[in-house]
Scaffold this active site. Sequence first.
Site, mmCIF file in Angstrom:
data_model
loop_
_atom_site.group_PDB
_atom_site.id
_atom_site.type_symbol
_atom_site.label_atom_id
_atom_site.label_comp_id
_atom_site.label_asym_id
_atom_site.label_seq_id
_atom_site.Cartn_x
_atom_site.Cartn_y
_atom_site.Cartn_z
ATOM 1 N N GLN A 152 0.809 -1.208 0.000
ATOM 2 C CA GLN A 152 0.000 0.000 0.000
ATOM 3 C C GLN A 152 0.852 1.272 0.000
ATOM 4 O OE1 GLN A 152 0.130 -2.390 2.344
ATOM 5 N NE2 GLN A 152 -1.909 -2.919 3.122
ATOM 6 N N TYR A 338 9.160 -22.092 44.276
ATOM 7 C CA TYR A 338 8.731 -23.425 43.864
ATOM 8 C C TYR A 338 9.543 -23.881 42.666
ATOM 9 C CZ TYR A 338 4.495 -23.563 46.646
ATOM 10 O OH TYR A 338 3.621 -23.604 47.673
ATOM 11 N N GLY A 451 -3.009 -28.218 47.501
ATOM 12 C CA GLY A 451 -3.133 -28.154 46.044
ATOM 13 C C GLY A 451 -2.011 -28.870 45.332
ATOM 14 N N ASN A 487 -1.196 -27.340 39.022
ATOM 15 C CA ASN A 487 -0.097 -28.211 39.421
ATOM 16 C C ASN A 487 1.237 -27.480 39.487
ATOM 17 O OD1 ASN A 487 0.405 -30.763 40.223
ATOM 18 N ND2 ASN A 487 0.187 -31.706 38.235
#
Lengths: 556, 258
Positions: A152, A338, A451, A487
Amino acid sequence: MSEEKKMFLEALRRKFKESPEEKQTKFYIYDGWKQSKRKREFVEAAQKIAKERTVPFYNPDLHLGGIPLGQRVLMPYRLSGTDIYCEGDDLHFINNAAMQQMWHDIRRTVIVGLDAAHTVLQKRLGKEVTPETVNHYLEVLNHALPGAAVVQEHMVETHPGLVSDSYVKVFTGDDELADEIDDRFLIDINKEFPAEHAAQLKAAIGKRIYQVCRMPTLVAMTCDGGTMSRWAAMQISMSMINAYKLMAGEAAVGEFAFAAKHAEVIEMGTLMPWRRARGPNEPGGIPLGYMADICQASRVKPEDPVWVALEAISMAAVLYDQFWFGSYMSGGVGFTQYATCTYTDNILDDFCYYGAEYVKKKYGGFAKVKPSWDVINDVATEVTLYGLEQYERYPALMETHFGGSQRAAVVAAGAGVSVSLVTGHSTAGINGWYLSQLLHKEEMGRLGFYGYDCQDQCGSANSFSWRSDEGLPFNLRGVNYPNYALNVGHQSAYCGIVSAAHGGRGDAWTTNPLIKVAFADKDLKFDFTHPRLCFGKGALREFMPAGERDLIIPSH
Amino acid sequence: MVEYKPQYYPGGSNVAANRRKYIDPNYKLRKLRTISDDDLVRLMGHRVPGEAYKSVHPPLEELGEPTCPIREIVEPTPGAKAGDRIRYIQFTDSVYFAPLTPYMRAWMGHMRYRGVDIGVLSGRVPLEARERDLEKVAKELVETEIFDPARVGIRGATVHGHALRLDENGLMFDALRRFQYDKNKGEVVYVKDQVGVPLDRPIYVGKPTPEEELRKITSQFRVDGEAFRNDKELIEFVQRIHMLRTEAGFDPNKVKDL
C-alpha cells in the site's frame, strides 16, 4: 554416590558458611533484610522513588508488623550447572531479563509451512515458484515482518531500531533445496545438529519447507500470544502479493490467503478453555514435549541426556511455574521458589545423575529395557530413597528446600527422569514420578501443600489412562491438561521426564521435529542451548534483551 | 456381615508401630503436662478467657431442623448444637523427630475426633472445629506425648521452620519468636499467641522432650533414625497401591484378581 562426588555440597557450604552436616545453627542475628545486598538496593531505590512520587512504596520494615525478612540466613543460590551465584530476588522473572526474553522468544514465534501456498500459487494462480522466487519473497518478508509496508501507499511503519529482532528464516529436510536457499534465511539442519540428529530430522521433515517467523519482542511485550499468528499472516500475505505480483482482491487470492496464512500455521501453544482463557502462544497451551523440543541443549551434548533434561527443566520451571502458575494463574509476586529448586544448587542434578549411574550399572545403559513394574518400582524407589536420605543427612540441604513442595518436586523429578532414562518411555517416567510422590508421603509423613499433593495422590491412576477427559500421551500434556491445571512446581520436572526419555533413546527431538529445528537459531536473543547459564547472566545483569525503547523515550 | 477389624497402618518398623498407635483411638495418649483452659484460650487467641462463645447460628434446638435421616443418625457435637463459630488451631512439626508428621495429625485427628476439618501441608496442619469442640481437642493435642515444646509449634501464620535446623537451644525456628527457651527454668515459654499477638503474660508449656525419647516416640522415618529403606513391608505396600491405581486407571478389569 560418594561424599566427595555429591554435587550440591559446594553450594551448601557457600550458602550457609557452615558444615552442611551441622544440625544446629543460630537464628535472629542476621540483621533482617540488611544482610542482603539486593534488599538494601531495593530499599535505597524505593526510598528515592517514594520521595519523587509521594506515594509510599516498598518498605520491608512493614513485614510482619515490624519483624523483617531475614530472621534466618537469606541464602544465595547457585545456578545449577554453572558457577554463577545470585540472590533469590535475581531469579524472579521481573528482575531477570533473560527469563523475560526466553518467554518472549517463544511467544513471538510461529512456524508457517510454505508448501500449501506454493501449491496454490502454481496450480491456481499460474505463478512460477523457484528457489529464486522463494529467496526474493523471503527478502521481502524480512522487510515486512518487523512492521513495514510492501503493497500500500502512504503507510506508517515501525522503526527498525525497535524491531531489530524480528525476521523470518526457513528450513527444510531436503538438502538440495536447502542448498538453493540464501544462507541468510536458512536454518541449516546439517550445521546446527549433530550428524545423527540431523539425519533423523531431515527424514522426518522431508522435502517440505517451513518458515519460522519471529515477531518483534516489543509486540510480544505489548500484545498477547494470539497476536503472533495474525501479525505473521498479514505480513506473509502482503509479502506474497508483492513478491509474486498478485491481485489484491480477486476470489482466488482468498484461497491463496488461507493457504499462505492459516493452513500450515503451527503455534507454540494452543488455545486455553474459558476457565483459564488465553489465546494461542501463551504458556498454558504449550505442551511439555514442545518445551522439551524448544530447549536446544541436545544439540550441545547429545551424549548426556541428563544434562539435556536438566536444561529443559530449567526452562519449563521458569515458563510454567514462574510465568504461568506464578503470575498468570495466581497473580501477585508469584511462585519463584517453587520453581528455582529444580535449577539451583545442583541438587536435582545430583539426584538425576545418581539415578543415571544406577540404571547404567544395573540395566546396562539407557533405554535398554522395556517398561515393567519391576523396573519402575526398582528405579523410582531407589532414587526416591536416595533423594530423601540426602535431605536427612545434610540439614543444610533440607533448609535449602525449606518447603515440602520443593522437596517433593526435586525427589520425584529425580525418580521420573531416571525411569525415563532406563526405559526410554516418558509415560513410564511420569508413572515413576507418581510412585515417588506416594513413597515420599509415607516416608516423611508430609508432602507439599493441599493443592500440590492432590494431583500426585491421584496421578498414578491417570498416568497410563487414555480416557478422553484424563488421558493424553504424556508428551502432549501440559498445564492445560485438567489434572495439571493447578499443578505448580511439577511441570518443570515433567518436561525433564519427556526430555530424558527421548534423550536416553538418542532421539533428535521428543515431540515435534519442526519445533526442534525452529529454535536451532543462533539469532535468537535467548540462548536455548544453555538456558541455565543464560538465566545466570540475567541474574548478574549481564544479559542484553530485545525490546528496548531507548529510541523513542527521553535520554536517561 | 464380616466383623470389621481396622488395620491402621502397615509396616514392620517402630515408626510404623508408633503410627498405628497414634491413629488407633483405643490407644490413650499419655498426658505429660497441664495447660490451663484459660492459657489454651489465650494461646489460640480466638476469644478472651471467660468470654462467651460467639455463634453463627441459633442453637440447633431453636433452629428447627428439617426432617433428615442423616441428622437422625449423626449426633451434633456440643459446639454444633450451640451454633459456635468454626475456629482453628494450627501446628508446625519439625522434621527433626517431632512426635507427629502432618499426615499423622490428619489421620490421627480423623480417627479420634468428631467434627474436625484438618488440612495437611508440609509445614503446617490447621485443625478447624466449632469453638468449644476445638478447645477440647486442642487440650489433648497440647497436653499429651504428641506435643513436644521444642519441635512442635502452635502457629497460625508465618509457619516457616519445619525443615530448618534447630537453634542452639534445640528449638525449631520461628520468625515471629512466639516461643522462647527459658534457660533458668529449662522450659519453653510462649510469649505470643498463635498469630503472633503478644500475650499479657507468658505461658509455659514444659521442658523439651529429650532427643532419645523423641526418637522412640516419633512417627517420622529418618535415615539418621529409623530408615524407611529398611521397612520393606511398608515400601512394598506403597508400591502395590501405586500399581493397583495405575492398572485400574488404564483398565479397571485388569485389577479384578489382583
